[in-house]
Design an enzyme around this catalytic site. Structure first.
Site, short mmCIF file in Angstrom:
data_model
loop_
_atom_site.label_atom_id
_atom_site.label_comp_id
_atom_site.label_asym_id
_atom_site.label_seq_id
_atom_site.Cartn_x
_atom_site.Cartn_y
_atom_site.Cartn_z
N ASP A 13 0.58 -1.24 0.55
CA ASP A 13 0.05 -0.21 0.16
C ASP A 13 0.89 1.13 0.15
OD1 ASP A 13 -1.76 -2.09 0.38
OD2 ASP A 13 -2.26 -1.66 2.42
N GLU A 14 2.04 0.90 -1.05
CA GLU A 14 3.15 2.51 -0.40
C GLU A 14 2.21 3.57 -1.66
OE1 GLU A 14 3.93 -0.90 -1.40
OE2 GLU A 14 5.68 -1.61 0.06
N GLY A 15 1.35 2.89 -2.81
CA GLY A 15 0.88 3.99 -3.56
C GLY A 15 1.69 3.48 -4.72
N LYS A 16 1.98 1.64 -5.09
CA LYS A 16 2.54 1.80 -6.31
C LYS A 16 1.35 1.43 -7.50
CE LYS A 16 2.62 -2.15 -4.29
NZ LYS A 16 1.42 -2.03 -2.80
N GLY A 40 -4.37 -4.27 -3.61
CA GLY A 40 -5.66 -3.56 -3.87
C GLY A 40 -4.60 -2.35 -4.49
N HIS A 41 -4.86 -2.23 -5.69
CA HIS A 41 -3.56 -1.24 -6.80
C HIS A 41 -4.87 0.38 -6.39
CE1 HIS A 41 -0.33 -3.51 -7.13
NE2 HIS A 41 -1.34 -3.33 -5.96
N GLN A 221 1.82 -5.35 -3.49
CA GLN A 221 2.20 -5.93 -1.62
C GLN A 221 3.26 -5.47 -1.36
OE1 GLN A 221 1.66 -9.32 -3.05
NE2 GLN A 221 -0.51 -8.53 -2.42
N LEU A 329 4.51 12.27 1.13
CA LEU A 329 4.72 13.56 1.53
C LEU A 329 3.81 14.48 2.33
CD1 LEU A 329 7.59 14.21 2.85
CD2 LEU A 329 7.41 15.39 0.44
N VAL A 411 2.66 14.14 -4.17
CA VAL A 411 2.08 14.54 -2.57
C VAL A 411 0.35 15.00 -2.90
CG1 VAL A 411 3.86 16.39 -2.71
CG2 VAL A 411 2.06 16.78 -4.41
P1 GDP Z 1 -1.17 0.45 -3.17
O1 GDP Z 1 -1.31 -0.56 -2.82
O2 GDP Z 1 1.15 0.59 -3.27
O3 GDP Z 1 -1.52 0.59 -4.70
O4 GDP Z 1 -1.45 1.42 -2.20
P2 GDP Z 1 -2.99 1.70 -2.50
O5 GDP Z 1 -3.39 2.42 -3.72
O6 GDP Z 1 -3.23 -0.28 -1.23
O7 GDP Z 1 -3.16 2.56 -1.40
C1 GDP Z 1 -2.06 3.73 -1.70
C2 GDP Z 1 -3.95 4.91 -1.03
O8 GDP Z 1 -3.05 5.96 -0.98
C3 GDP Z 1 -3.98 5.03 -2.58
O9 GDP Z 1 -5.79 5.14 -1.64
C4 GDP Z 1 -3.71 6.21 -2.80
O10 GDP Z 1 -4.74 6.93 -4.05
C5 GDP Z 1 -2.83 7.12 -1.75
N1 GDP Z 1 -2.23 7.90 -2.73
C6 GDP Z 1 -1.22 7.34 -3.37
N2 GDP Z 1 -0.20 8.02 -3.31
C7 GDP Z 1 -0.24 9.44 -2.31
C8 GDP Z 1 -0.20 10.45 -1.87
O11 GDP Z 1 0.91 11.03 -2.94
N3 GDP Z 1 -0.88 11.39 -1.32
C9 GDP Z 1 -2.22 11.13 -0.89
N4 GDP Z 1 -2.49 11.57 -0.07
N5 GDP Z 1 -2.05 9.79 -1.05
C10 GDP Z 1 -1.71 9.10 -1.97
P1 IMO Z 2 -0.95 -4.40 -2.37
O1 IMO Z 2 -0.85 -4.79 -3.65
C1 IMO Z 2 -0.98 -4.99 1.91
C2 IMO Z 2 -1.02 -8.87 3.88
C3 IMO Z 2 -2.37 -9.15 4.79
C4 IMO Z 2 -1.96 -10.20 5.55
C5 IMO Z 2 -0.28 -10.92 4.49
C6 IMO Z 2 -0.64 -11.60 4.06
O2 IMO Z 2 -1.99 -3.67 -2.47
O3 IMO Z 2 -0.30 -3.50 -1.72
P2 IMO Z 2 -2.31 -12.85 1.95
O4 IMO Z 2 -4.19 -12.68 1.82
O5 IMO Z 2 -1.59 -12.76 0.83
O6 IMO Z 2 -2.29 -13.94 2.72
O7 IMO Z 2 -2.07 -12.39 2.94
O8 IMO Z 2 -0.35 -10.06 3.62
N1 IMO Z 2 -1.29 -7.87 2.22
C7 IMO Z 2 -1.18 -6.92 2.31
N2 IMO Z 2 -1.13 -5.77 3.64
N3 IMO Z 2 -1.04 -4.14 0.61
C8 IMO Z 2 -0.98 -5.33 -0.13
O9 IMO Z 2 -1.29 -5.55 -1.38
C9 IMO Z 2 -1.41 -6.52 1.05
N4 IMO Z 2 -1.39 -7.94 0.90
C10 IMO Z 2 -1.60 -9.12 1.10
O10 IMO Z 2 -3.58 -8.25 5.27
O11 IMO Z 2 -0.83 -9.28 6.22
MG MG Z 3 -3.10 -1.45 -1.95
#
Ligand code: GDP
Ligand code: IMO
Ligand code: MG
Length: 421
Positions: A13-16, A40-41, A221, A329, A411
């Site tokens: 969930d870094e924002g990939k 979940g991207h 992940q 940030l 940002v």
């Molecule tokens: P992913 O799994 O790495 O693709 O990240 P997620 O989509 O699960 O979570 C990232 C969340 O942060 C999403 O809701 C994005 O819309 C949001 N996001 C991404 N980059 C930024 C940013 O620079 N600032 C803010 N406020 N939100 C961001």
């Molecule tokens: P993205 O791609 C954050 C976590 C789950 C659990 C562990 C194992 O959006 O960054 P699993 O269902 O894979 O066997 O669960 O990994 N997990 C994630 N956490 N972002 C994800 O994907 C994740 N995919 C799995 O919460 O701790």
């Molecule tokens: Mg995610």
């Protein structure tokens, strides 16, 4: 022939998704290489908000080939639903290829995932998507692959055999039986629609590379959830690190140019497991609210804490990250002081190395270094010079500690809230 990999350097969930969408402006093909619909991207374009689970995040750029590689575990019913949902939003999904070698996830994997969690003394807090059981079947050599989506007879026979085996396990555990024929019917319906996407993607991706196309591998992940390098057993069941792109995409290591590491300006984690910099106070709650830190797949609140340079330096080393994309940030805008964890104190001793032992990770007390905040809204910044000095200093310190170079800063969630260093 640039082939780049983008991976998460924390616990996901870094924002990939956002970064893939931004970088895909200059890319011909995006390839997912591991994980499944546990991912979940999120991609935000203008006022539209999309969450992708299996479809590569390059899908919003017309003409970009979107490949689901051999290393991905694919729930056919979920993939079919995701594609139809995108089509309902008028997104062109015509360029999706599904590797014939990708392993499939079925209802019995999801039921087994739930059962494992219920019965376990130590709960991982999985996403419940059947990821672990599907990868276990792959390794056990009892998995069913996407190539079988093109042969309903073979698929049905294999499915019935495997589902019956799982039903015997469920009976032993006192868990409900799976309605094999009902699940099979649902799955065959999805299979009919997915069959035309099934491709030998190892050939198509290598052909694209040979033709000089730009290919971007999309990690799911993050490094600390990697089955080898993460906080085992609180990890996912695949190699989330850059090496996984070669095995999960079927490409040789010497074709790789850059490894992008996406790094959140603080740290989050969903599910159970050690998290040395976790905050249980008002600041942690503030990060969750301002950063909207709720799971894109399960909706669970994400645990929040300070940026952990020990963990992310380890992640950057294992991945060979040479370009950092720092996200979120802006979420720190309001803070008086921002801490960075520069070491772990474990049973009285300080280390800057990420330990393998769970007990050490659980005992680790963060050694924190404090930085003054910038106390202003940076969501409108569009260049390095637009950033306040304290934000620039904070970024420079992050990069120094993880021993890599910042290339992109984000940002805000939207495409335009992104700029190069
Ligand atoms: P992913 O799994 O790495 O693709 O990240 P997620 O989509 O699960 O979570 C990232 C969340 O942060 C999403 O809701 C994005 O819309 C949001 N996001 C991404 N980059 C930024 C940013 O620079 N600032 C803010 N406020 N939100 C961001
Ligand atoms: P993205 O791609 C954050 C976590 C789950 C659990 C562990 C194992 O959006 O960054 P699993 O269902 O894979 O066997 O669960 O990994 N997990 C994630 N956490 N972002 C994800 O994907 C994740 N995919 C799995 O919460 O701790
Ligand atoms: Mg995610």
């Amino acid at each position: 022939m640039p082939v780049d990999i983008l991976v998460g350097t924390q616990w996901g969930d870094e924002g990939k998704g956002k970064l893939i969408d931004v970088l895909t402006r200059d890319v011909d093909a995006v390839v997912r290489f591991q994980g499944g619909n546990n991912a979940g991207h999120t991609v935000e374009i203008g006022d539209r908000h999309y969450v992708l689970h299996l479809v590569p995040s390059g899908i919003f750029r017309p003409g970009v080939k979107c490949v689901i590689g051999n290393g991905v575990v694919v729930d056919p019913v979920a993939l079919d639903a995701e594609i139809r949902e995108l089509e309902a939003k008028e997104i062109d999904t015509g360029a999706i290829e599904l590797s014939n070698r990708a392993q499939l996830i079925f209802a019995y994997h999801k039921a087994a995932d739930a059962l494992n969690e219920q019965g376990a003394k130590v709960k991982i807090g999985t996403t419940g998507r059947g990821i672990g059981p599907a990868y276990s079947d792959k390794m056990r050599r009892t998995g069913i692959r996407a190539i079988d989506l093109t042969s309903p007879e073979r698929l049905s026979a294999q499915f019935r055999t495997e589902a019956a085996k799982y039903n015997r396990l469920f009976a032993e555990a006192g868990a409900p039986q799976l309605d094999i024929e009902a699940e099979l019917a649902k799955m065959l319906e999805a299979a009919t629609r997915l069959a035309p996407l099934v491709t030998d993607t190892v050939y198509s991706v290598n052909a694209a590379i040979k033709a000089g196309k730009n290919v971007l591998f999309e990690g799911a992940q993050g490094a600390l959830l990697d089955i080898d390098h993460g906080t085992y057993p609180f990890v996912t069941s695949s190699n989330t690190t850059s090496g996984g792109a070669c095995t999960g995409g079927g490409v040789p290591p010497q074709c790789i140019r850059d490894v992008w590491g996406v790094i959140k300006a603080y740290t989050t984690r969903v599910g159970a497991g050690p998290f040395p910099t976790e905050l249980f106070d008002a600041t942690g709650e503030k990060l969750r609210q301002v950063g909207r830190e709720f799971g894109a797949t399960t909706g669970r609140p994400r645990r929040c804490g300070w940026f952990d340079a020990v963990a992310s330096r380890y992640a950057c080393m294992v991945n060979g990250v040479n370009k950092l994309a720092v996200t979120k940030l802006d979420v720190l805008d309001d803070l008086e002081q921002i801490a960075i964890c520069v070491g772990y104190r474990i049973n009285g001793k300080v280390t800057d190395q990420f330990p393998a032992a769970l007990a050490d990770l659980e005992a680790a007390q963060p050694v924190l270094e404090y930085h003054p905040g910038w106390k202003c809204d940076i969501s409108g910044a569009r260049s390095w010079s637009d950033l306040p000095e304290n934000a620039r200093k904070y970024l420079a310190r992050m990069a120094e500690l993880v021993d890599s170079e910042i290339a992109i800063i984000s940002v805000g969630p939207r495409r335009d809230q992104t700029f190069a260093r």
